[in-house]
Design an enzyme around this catalytic site. Sequence first.
Site, mmCIF file in Angstrom:
data_model
loop_
_atom_site.group_PDB
_atom_site.id
_atom_site.type_symbol
_atom_site.label_atom_id
_atom_site.label_comp_id
_atom_site.label_asym_id
_atom_site.label_seq_id
_atom_site.Cartn_x
_atom_site.Cartn_y
_atom_site.Cartn_z
ATOM 1 N N ALA A 94 0.835 -1.198 0.000
ATOM 2 C CA ALA A 94 0.000 0.000 0.000
ATOM 3 C C ALA A 94 0.872 1.252 0.000
ATOM 4 O O ALA A 94 1.893 1.304 0.693
ATOM 5 C CB ALA A 94 -0.913 0.006 1.216
ATOM 6 N N PRO A 95 0.487 2.280 -0.763
ATOM 7 C CA PRO A 95 1.254 3.525 -0.743
ATOM 8 C C PRO A 95 1.148 4.202 0.613
ATOM 9 O O PRO A 95 0.184 3.996 1.352
ATOM 10 C CB PRO A 95 0.584 4.362 -1.841
ATOM 11 N N GLY A 96 2.151 5.024 0.939
ATOM 12 C CA GLY A 96 2.132 5.739 2.213
ATOM 13 C C GLY A 96 3.155 5.180 3.183
ATOM 14 O O GLY A 96 3.930 4.267 2.865
ATOM 15 N N GLY A 134 3.065 0.815 8.284
ATOM 16 C CA GLY A 134 2.575 0.787 9.651
ATOM 17 C C GLY A 134 3.520 0.090 10.611
ATOM 18 O O GLY A 134 4.333 -0.749 10.211
ATOM 19 N N LYS A 167 -5.043 -5.899 5.422
ATOM 20 C CA LYS A 167 -4.192 -5.577 6.566
ATOM 21 C C LYS A 167 -3.903 -6.851 7.364
ATOM 22 O O LYS A 167 -4.836 -7.572 7.738
ATOM 23 C CB LYS A 167 -4.884 -4.534 7.455
ATOM 24 N N ASP A 178 -15.500 0.440 8.129
ATOM 25 C CA ASP A 178 -15.926 -0.920 8.459
ATOM 26 C C ASP A 178 -14.880 -1.895 7.915
ATOM 27 O O ASP A 178 -14.207 -1.630 6.913
ATOM 28 C CB ASP A 178 -17.281 -1.202 7.827
#
Length: 588
Positions: A325-327, A330, A346, A381
């Site tokens: 995922a970009p960014g 985590g 995730k 959600d």
Amino acid sequence: MKLSPAYRLAATILHGFDEYRARFKDITQDASRRFRDAAWREAQQASAERINLYEEKVGDTLGRLKRTFHHDVLTHCECWREARIHYADLINQRLDYELSETFFNSLFCSIFHHRHIRNDWMFVYSSREGAAHHSGIELCRRQPVNGDWQAALRWALEEAPFENPFTDIDRDTQLGAEFLEANLPEAIVHADDAEMELLKNVFYRNKGAYLVGRIYGGGEQVPLVLPVLHGEGFGEQEDADPRLHLDTVLIESDEVSIIFSFTRAYFQVEVPVPGEFVAYLQELMPQKPAGELYASIGFFKHGKTEFFRALNRQVAKREDQFIIAPGVRGMVMAVFVLPSFRTVFKIIKDKFDPTKEMSRENVREKYRLVKRHDRVGRMADTQEFSNFIARQDHFSPECLEHLLEVCPSTVYLRDDKVIIKHCYTERMMTPLNIYLEECSEKEKVTILKDYGNAIKQLAAANIFPGDMLLKNFGVTRHGRVIFYDYDEICYLTECNFRHIPEPLYPEQEMSSEPWYSVGPNDIFPEEFGPFLFANVQLRKLFYQLHPELFDADYWQGLQQAILDGRVIDVYPYRNKQRFAGSAGQLVY
């Protein structure tokens, strides 16, 4: 005649499903009473009960199966193959057949621990896949407009099954008619065949009741949602006015889509034919996936089934691969995406960054909390999957290498397959930190205002995000800021908001260590600025937009309101759209 074990297996599962559906309908049907009596706390409890109900009834049915059938029968795939055939026959005439198929799948997966996912043994695909079935049940009521929009709105409100009277229905319908005449397409406003159409059943959620349908005429149509509320303050004092009012009129597809957003609590609405009901809603919101709409009316487990089927279809197209995922990556979750499917996946990492003092089970409980809680339009959600399987070549090499490195106990290879023992899925959004880097100056003001509103609305619902960093929020296609990182989430009432004490002498203020004691739940809002914004300009702008967020008194006031039993209003549309908007309410 002696019934075969497979038939009895199918019948036992269907009996469990019938118990689930009966209780589900009881909770849902009671929503009209809760709205009539303004029983807001009870409405919150009913929402959580209905969510928990599915797992409870699956557990009850699983226990019944284990008591009734020998282990060798329950774990014999050929028995399930025959049971599937019997079950499909038993539900053939049901109006909720797709929900019952999902319940069968839940029992199969409970027995086989989410392995052996084959259409021969469970309903990977529906037993009515591609077949045209029409119940003949009329879902809607209709009224010709005949050039009188106020009369049409009066029909819409007076014919709805509300038990409370309206405070001033003439005023409400006049304001609504003026809005429609000013905002509807000209072709509809002046059409001789203009007609108002509404689903017969009311959608209840939180403090609102919604009439949902459409207006059409002149060859065009627009969606229509009429939110109905109690008089201001009703339910908080004994002498309040138990009357209703029309709060606004919504006719834009995007506005209606936000009402049914994946960030909101599930509606309580009686649904006579789920498939036809969802198909109607999709006509109003063509961009909404069927799975999201099933979930929005309470059938979140079947929403998961629809999501899984849609994902399989998309993966089979081989248009793209799963990628990281970009960014910012985590500290607790490894996140990957299939870009063409607007979904993020995730996985809980094996090892968290040192600053994250929690366990895997702590993280899973946070996600369960969000599932049960009112998400007030500000929390995404999620769907939870076990033993998610995909081909190795569906992953980019970099993505697969990353997952195997940080999640080795959860992600592993078997031949040419990637096995993911546990993961969550959420709707894909643009991370807020990335959005702010790429947007215009005007958009920065708008999005920072919404970021603050998101924090306030979460707080109003007794949720404190914990980690409020920009990277933990996303921006939807509608430009709304949504929180999606739940590992540090907690109830607002568990926090101890404090002012930073004044230093006794200058050396204390200059010290690298705090000169005051800090407890495990202590939070100092005055420190939020540097923590949230490295960019000083953004920090100053945010402070101008939301100065109260930096004041412990503001947070303490919200806590007291919650402890006093007040359910704070959070409505899914902008305050300026309301006919009698109150500046003090948390809207949209």
